[in-house]
Motif scaffolding. Structure first.
Motif, PDB file in Angstrom:
ATOM      1  N   HIS A  71      -0.116  10.556  -1.459  1.00  0.00           N
ATOM      2  CA  HIS A  71       0.226   9.618  -0.396  1.00  0.00           C
ATOM      3  C   HIS A  71       1.463  10.159   0.306  1.00  0.00           C
ATOM      4  CE1 HIS A  71      -2.592   6.422  -1.484  1.00  0.00           C
ATOM      5  NE2 HIS A  71      -2.431   6.861  -2.711  1.00  0.00           N
ATOM      6  N   SER A  72       1.621   9.793   1.574  1.00  0.00           N
ATOM      7  CA  SER A  72       2.745  10.355   2.319  1.00  0.00           C
ATOM      8  C   SER A  72       3.530   9.274   3.025  1.00  0.00           C
ATOM      9  CB  SER A  72       2.249  11.370   3.352  1.00  0.00           C
ATOM     10  OG  SER A  72       1.502  10.708   4.352  1.00  0.00           O
ATOM     11  N   GLY A  73       4.806   9.549   3.202  1.00  0.00           N
ATOM     12  CA  GLY A  73       5.651   8.732   4.050  1.00  0.00           C
ATOM     13  C   GLY A  73       6.226   7.502   3.397  1.00  0.00           C
ATOM     14  N   ASN A  74       7.429   7.212   3.787  1.00  0.00           N
ATOM     15  CA  ASN A  74       8.126   5.996   3.424  1.00  0.00           C
ATOM     16  C   ASN A  74       9.053   5.730   4.599  1.00  0.00           C
ATOM     17  OD1 ASN A  74       9.420   3.844   2.286  1.00  0.00           O
ATOM     18  ND2 ASN A  74       9.877   4.872   0.361  1.00  0.00           N
ATOM     19  N   VAL A  75       8.594   4.917   5.541  1.00  0.00           N
ATOM     20  CA  VAL A  75       9.222   4.779   6.848  1.00  0.00           C
ATOM     21  C   VAL A  75       9.875   3.416   7.008  1.00  0.00           C
ATOM     22  CG1 VAL A  75       8.717   4.765   9.326  1.00  0.00           C
ATOM     23  CG2 VAL A  75       7.530   6.355   7.827  1.00  0.00           C
ATOM     24  N   GLN A  76      11.066   3.409   7.603  1.00  0.00           N
ATOM     25  CA  GLN A  76      11.728   2.165   7.984  1.00  0.00           C
ATOM     26  C   GLN A  76      11.385   1.890   9.443  1.00  0.00           C
ATOM     27  OE1 GLN A  76      13.818  -0.058   6.094  1.00  0.00           O
ATOM     28  NE2 GLN A  76      13.360  -1.294   7.891  1.00  0.00           N
ATOM     29  N   VAL A  77      10.770   0.749   9.726  1.00  0.00           N
ATOM     30  CA  VAL A  77      10.350   0.397  11.079  1.00  0.00           C
ATOM     31  C   VAL A  77      11.467  -0.405  11.735  1.00  0.00           C
ATOM     32  CG1 VAL A  77       8.594  -0.778  12.455  1.00  0.00           C
ATOM     33  CG2 VAL A  77       7.958   0.337  10.306  1.00  0.00           C
ATOM     34  N   THR A  78      11.779  -0.087  12.985  1.00  0.00           N
ATOM     35  CA  THR A  78      12.796  -0.833  13.718  1.00  0.00           C
ATOM     36  C   THR A  78      12.129  -1.617  14.843  1.00  0.00           C
ATOM     37  OG1 THR A  78      13.239   1.069  15.134  1.00  0.00           O
ATOM     38  CG2 THR A  78      14.634   0.809  13.196  1.00  0.00           C
TER      39      THR A  78
ATOM     40  N   PHE B  91      -3.585   7.097   4.258  1.00  0.00           N
ATOM     41  CA  PHE B  91      -2.853   6.553   5.385  1.00  0.00           C
ATOM     42  C   PHE B  91      -1.558   7.348   5.528  1.00  0.00           C
ATOM     43  CE2 PHE B  91      -5.079   2.567   4.032  1.00  0.00           C
ATOM     44  CZ  PHE B  91      -5.795   2.356   5.202  1.00  0.00           C
ATOM     45  N   ALA B  92      -1.123   7.557   6.753  1.00  0.00           N
ATOM     46  CA  ALA B  92       0.151   8.232   6.983  1.00  0.00           C
ATOM     47  C   ALA B  92       0.918   7.446   8.045  1.00  0.00           C
ATOM     48  CB  ALA B  92      -0.081   9.671   7.427  1.00  0.00           C
ATOM     49  N   PRO B  93       2.039   6.852   7.683  1.00  0.00           N
ATOM     50  CA  PRO B  93       2.607   6.802   6.343  1.00  0.00           C
ATOM     51  C   PRO B  93       1.864   5.781   5.477  1.00  0.00           C
ATOM     52  CG  PRO B  93       3.964   5.493   7.809  1.00  0.00           C
ATOM     53  CD  PRO B  93       2.876   6.119   8.659  1.00  0.00           C
ATOM     54  N   SER B  94       1.982   5.958   4.189  1.00  0.00           N
ATOM     55  CA  SER B  94       1.315   5.029   3.277  1.00  0.00           C
ATOM     56  C   SER B  94       2.236   3.887   2.851  1.00  0.00           C
ATOM     57  CB  SER B  94       0.785   5.762   2.046  1.00  0.00           C
ATOM     58  OG  SER B  94       1.840   6.385   1.356  1.00  0.00           O
ATOM     59  N   THR B  95       3.521   4.047   3.069  1.00  0.00           N
ATOM     60  CA  THR B  95       4.490   2.988   2.760  1.00  0.00           C
ATOM     61  C   THR B  95       5.424   2.841   3.950  1.00  0.00           C
ATOM     62  OG1 THR B  95       4.423   3.520   0.409  1.00  0.00           O
ATOM     63  CG2 THR B  95       6.306   2.227   1.168  1.00  0.00           C
ATOM     64  N   PHE B  96       5.664   1.582   4.341  1.00  0.00           N
ATOM     65  CA  PHE B  96       6.630   1.348   5.400  1.00  0.00           C
ATOM     66  C   PHE B  96       7.377   0.053   5.123  1.00  0.00           C
ATOM     67  CE2 PHE B  96       2.661  -0.495   6.859  1.00  0.00           C
ATOM     68  CZ  PHE B  96       3.018  -1.694   7.464  1.00  0.00           C
TER      69      PHE B  96
ATOM     70  N   GLU C 181       3.744  -5.327  14.525  1.00  0.00           N
ATOM     71  CA  GLU C 181       2.491  -4.812  15.074  1.00  0.00           C
ATOM     72  C   GLU C 181       2.109  -3.564  14.295  1.00  0.00           C
ATOM     73  OE1 GLU C 181       0.290  -3.491  19.194  1.00  0.00           O
ATOM     74  OE2 GLU C 181       2.470  -3.285  19.085  1.00  0.00           O
ATOM     75  N   ILE C 182       0.910  -3.584  13.747  1.00  0.00           N
ATOM     76  CA  ILE C 182       0.399  -2.449  12.998  1.00  0.00           C
ATOM     77  C   ILE C 182      -0.769  -1.873  13.781  1.00  0.00           C
ATOM     78  CG2 ILE C 182      -0.606  -1.663  10.822  1.00  0.00           C
ATOM     79  CD1 ILE C 182       0.794  -4.197   9.592  1.00  0.00           C
TER      80      ILE C 182
ATOM     81  N   GLY D 139      -2.022   1.623   0.629  1.00  0.00           N
ATOM     82  CA  GLY D 139      -0.648   1.685   1.108  1.00  0.00           C
ATOM     83  C   GLY D 139       0.075   0.385   0.836  1.00  0.00           C
ATOM     84  N   THR D 140       1.346   0.363   1.256  1.00  0.00           N
ATOM     85  CA  THR D 140       2.193  -0.804   1.007  1.00  0.00           C
ATOM     86  C   THR D 140       3.114  -1.072   2.177  1.00  0.00           C
ATOM     87  OG1 THR D 140       2.205  -0.227  -1.348  1.00  0.00           O
ATOM     88  CG2 THR D 140       3.824  -1.845  -0.614  1.00  0.00           C
ATOM     89  N   MET D 141       3.136  -2.334   2.622  1.00  0.00           N
ATOM     90  CA  MET D 141       4.145  -2.783   3.562  1.00  0.00           C
ATOM     91  C   MET D 141       5.190  -3.532   2.738  1.00  0.00           C
ATOM     92  SD  MET D 141       3.940  -5.347   6.889  1.00  0.00           S
ATOM     93  CE  MET D 141       3.457  -6.817   5.956  1.00  0.00           C
ATOM     94  N   ILE D 142       6.432  -3.113   2.860  1.00  0.00           N
ATOM     95  CA  ILE D 142       7.524  -3.768   2.135  1.00  0.00           C
ATOM     96  C   ILE D 142       8.360  -4.530   3.143  1.00  0.00           C
ATOM     97  CG2 ILE D 142       9.549  -3.429   0.673  1.00  0.00           C
ATOM     98  CD1 ILE D 142       8.137  -0.799  -0.286  1.00  0.00           C
TER      99      ILE D 142
END
Length: 136
Positions: A32-39, A58-63, A71-72, A129-132
């Motif tokens: 799995h890839s990515g761990n992104v902070q969404v602004t 999914f890329a990223p798989s965690t955000f 909005e996704i 994936g995971t939305m945190i």
């Protein structure tokens, strides 16, 4: 369509479905890839584009987001169709998205927590994936 055509079409569908359900396919072992902070944008909406790939990830798989509107956008960059379905508390989903297409949903999340999602077509291949939602 004549009988031979129907049999040929059925055989083609079975080949495609068999390829989608092969748990031992090489892509099923892809990380799995990515761990992104969404602004948030100027409109206050936190927007993220998640790509679905032929590697069945999914890329990223965690955000990470904060409580509020999110909005996704699911963009399919491969040849394999994907959807995105939140399991558990949210129960929201983005419909099947084909090569070169994008679909989106807007959620209002109010509580911090972890919200898992999956491609319902490829969950057996671990396309998850995971939305945190972090507290403010």
């Amino acid at each position: 369509m004549n009988r031979a055509g129907r049999v040929g079409l059925a055989a083609a569908v079975l080949v495609v479905l068999a390829g989608c359900s092969n748990r031992n396919a090489p892509q099923a072992g892809s990380p799995h890839s990515g761990n992104v902070q969404v602004t948030a944008g100027a409109d206050g909406v936190q927007a993220i584009t998640i790509t679905g790939t032929d590697k069945l990830r999914f890329a990223p798989s965690t955000f990470h987001v904060h409580p509020g509107k999110v909005e996704i956008i699911l963009a399919d960059t491969g040849t394999t169709p994907h959807d995105l379905t939140f399991t558990g508390k949210l129960g929201q989903s983005i419909p099947m998205t084909m090569h070169g297409q994008q679909h989106s949903i807007v959620l209002t999340v109010t509580k911090p927590g972890t919200y898992p999602f999956e491609c319902s077509l490829h969950v057996r291949e671990n396309m998850t994936g995971t939305m945190i939602v972090d507290p403010r």
